[in-house]
Design a protein around this motif. Structure first.
Motif, short mmCIF file in Angstrom:
data_model
loop_
_atom_site.label_atom_id
_atom_site.label_comp_id
_atom_site.label_asym_id
_atom_site.label_seq_id
_atom_site.Cartn_x
_atom_site.Cartn_y
_atom_site.Cartn_z
N THR A 41 60.98 25.01 26.96
CA THR A 41 59.70 25.00 27.66
C THR A 41 59.37 23.57 28.10
OG1 THR A 41 58.59 24.94 25.51
CG2 THR A 41 58.76 27.06 26.57
N GLN A 90 56.01 29.15 41.22
CA GLN A 90 54.67 29.09 40.63
C GLN A 90 53.76 30.20 41.17
OE1 GLN A 90 53.33 25.06 40.61
NE2 GLN A 90 51.66 25.45 39.20
N GLU A 167 55.33 28.50 35.35
CA GLU A 167 54.01 29.01 34.95
C GLU A 167 53.83 30.49 35.25
OE1 GLU A 167 50.54 26.70 35.33
OE2 GLU A 167 51.61 25.00 36.17
N GLY A 170 50.36 31.78 34.33
CA GLY A 170 49.27 30.84 34.64
C GLY A 170 47.98 31.51 35.07
N ARG A 177 47.73 37.19 28.50
CA ARG A 177 48.75 36.15 28.40
C ARG A 177 49.49 36.23 27.06
NH1 ARG A 177 47.88 30.50 30.97
NH2 ARG A 177 49.76 29.48 30.26
N GLN A 181 53.41 37.03 26.51
CA GLN A 181 54.32 36.11 25.80
C GLN A 181 55.17 36.88 24.80
OE1 GLN A 181 51.51 33.43 24.06
NE2 GLN A 181 51.14 32.34 25.97
N THR A 199 54.87 25.46 31.59
CA THR A 199 53.54 25.95 31.24
C THR A 199 52.59 24.78 31.05
OG1 THR A 199 52.24 27.20 29.63
CG2 THR A 199 54.18 26.10 28.78
N HIS A 200 51.28 25.05 31.19
CA HIS A 200 50.27 24.05 30.85
C HIS A 200 49.74 24.28 29.44
CE1 HIS A 200 49.67 22.97 35.18
NE2 HIS A 200 49.61 21.81 34.57
N ASP A 201 50.18 25.39 28.84
CA ASP A 201 49.60 25.83 27.58
C ASP A 201 50.53 25.44 26.42
OD1 ASP A 201 48.97 27.43 25.36
OD2 ASP A 201 48.21 29.06 26.61
N GLU A 204 51.63 28.21 24.08
CA GLU A 204 52.66 29.03 24.72
C GLU A 204 54.02 28.34 24.65
OE1 GLU A 204 51.84 31.53 28.32
OE2 GLU A 204 52.80 29.85 29.33
#
Ligand SMILES: Nc1ncnc2c1ncn2[C@@H]1O[C@H](COP(=O)(O)OP(=O)(O)OP(=O)(O)O)[C@@H](O)[C@H]1O
Ligand SMILES: [Mg+2]
Length: 272
Positions: A41, A90, A167, A170, A177, A181, A199-201, A204
């Motif tokens: 990731t 994206q 993402e 996203g 979400r 996952q 990812t921005h998370d 995650e």
């Protein structure tokens, strides 16, 4: 005589890769490697060059001269990777005039695969992607989570050694979400593809990954790589365990430092 790549050869290796767009250097001196079967990731501040990295690995963009790119142990140009990796960009890029099945088989169709066979395979895959009964629906008739699953199904159907997911969750609410996952891990465990996942998370990134790569502020490179030694299959409760929390703190610190640099770079000095 050329020797076949050994089992220890990474599937993908980048060394000293840079990418400049006019006056903007998006990526500088980026190196990474991904092993066969790994789930890697990638997290990093917005605009640090994550999608640019994926565009190069997908063969859509050529890096600046000077870096080294190897796929299955052999040096190559980025454009030679076009069609050799499956890529979920994206934005989900579903075509509004195609139904679920026809959207799912798009990449196979472009490649010249037999349409009836590709359709039959997509139909068999529908239950696994939670889309049973929706094969004739059009994108506007689907929820956000379903659209994402159609786009993911398209990426899985285009069977390649490496999958790039930019993402993919996203746009989803937190609950959907989390469900997606768990579902993705389940599908991945059965299909055992090699995955690079942006990812921005941070939760995650840790929950899914064998390794988390933290990118620097732009121009992006891999600033921090952390192995995630948490057992699989991963249960939902894992995210509240002390091991998970410690990893999260470490990764968040690395990202925050970089996000601050990128914020200051684009906004000047931070007001006191
Ligand atoms: N085709 C392009 N032409 C010009 N500049 C580009 C192009 N693609 C990306 N850039 C620039 O490169 C930088 C990195 O963009 P990129 O989309 O890779 O960031 P990102 O890390 O994916 O950001 P986000 O997390 O917001 O998706 C940005 O400054 C962007 O404006
Ligand atoms: Mg991006």
């Amino acid at each position: 005589m050329t020797l076949p790549p050994s089992a220890a050869t990474p599937l993908l290796e980048l060394q000293g890769i840079s990418k400049t767009f006019g006056s903007v250097q998006a990526v500088r001196d980026l190196s990474l490697s991904v092993e066969e079967g790994e789930f890697v990731t990638v997290v990093g501040p917005s605009g640090c060059g994550k999608s640019t990295l994926f565009n190069m690995v997908a063969g859509l963009d050529e890096p600046d001269p000077g870096g080294i790119l190897r796929f299955k142990g052999r040096g190559c140009h980025a454009h030679e990777l076009l069609g050799r990796v499956s890529f979920m960009p994206q934005r989900d890029l579903l075509l509004p005039w195609r139904n679920v099945v026809d959207n799912a088989i798009l990449a196979n169709e472009i490649e010249g695969a037999n349409r009836a066979e590709a359709r039959a395979k997509a139909l068999r895959m529908l239950p696994e992607f939670g889309l049973t009964g929706f094969e004739k629906q059009y994108p506007h008739q689907l929820s956000g989570g379903m659209r994402q699953r159609v786009a993911l199904m398209r990426t899985f159907l285009f069977e390649r050694d490496l999958m790039l997911l930019d993402e993919p969750f996203g746009a989803l609410d937190a609950l959907t979400r989390t469900l997606m996952q768990r579902w993705l891990l389940d599908v991945w465990q059965r299909h055992r593809r090699t995955i690079l996942f942006i990812t921005h998370d941070v939760d995650e990134a840790i929950f899914l990954g064998d390794r988390v790569l933290v990118m620097s502020a732009r121009p992006g490179h891999v600033k921090h790589a952390r192995r995630v030694d948490l057992p699989r299959p991963r249960a939902a409760e894992l995210v509240t365990s002390p091991e998970f929390t410690a990893l999260k703190r470490e990764i968040l610190e690395a990202i925050e430092e970089e996000s601050m640099k990128s914020f200051v770079a684009s906004n000047g000095a931070v007001a006191a």
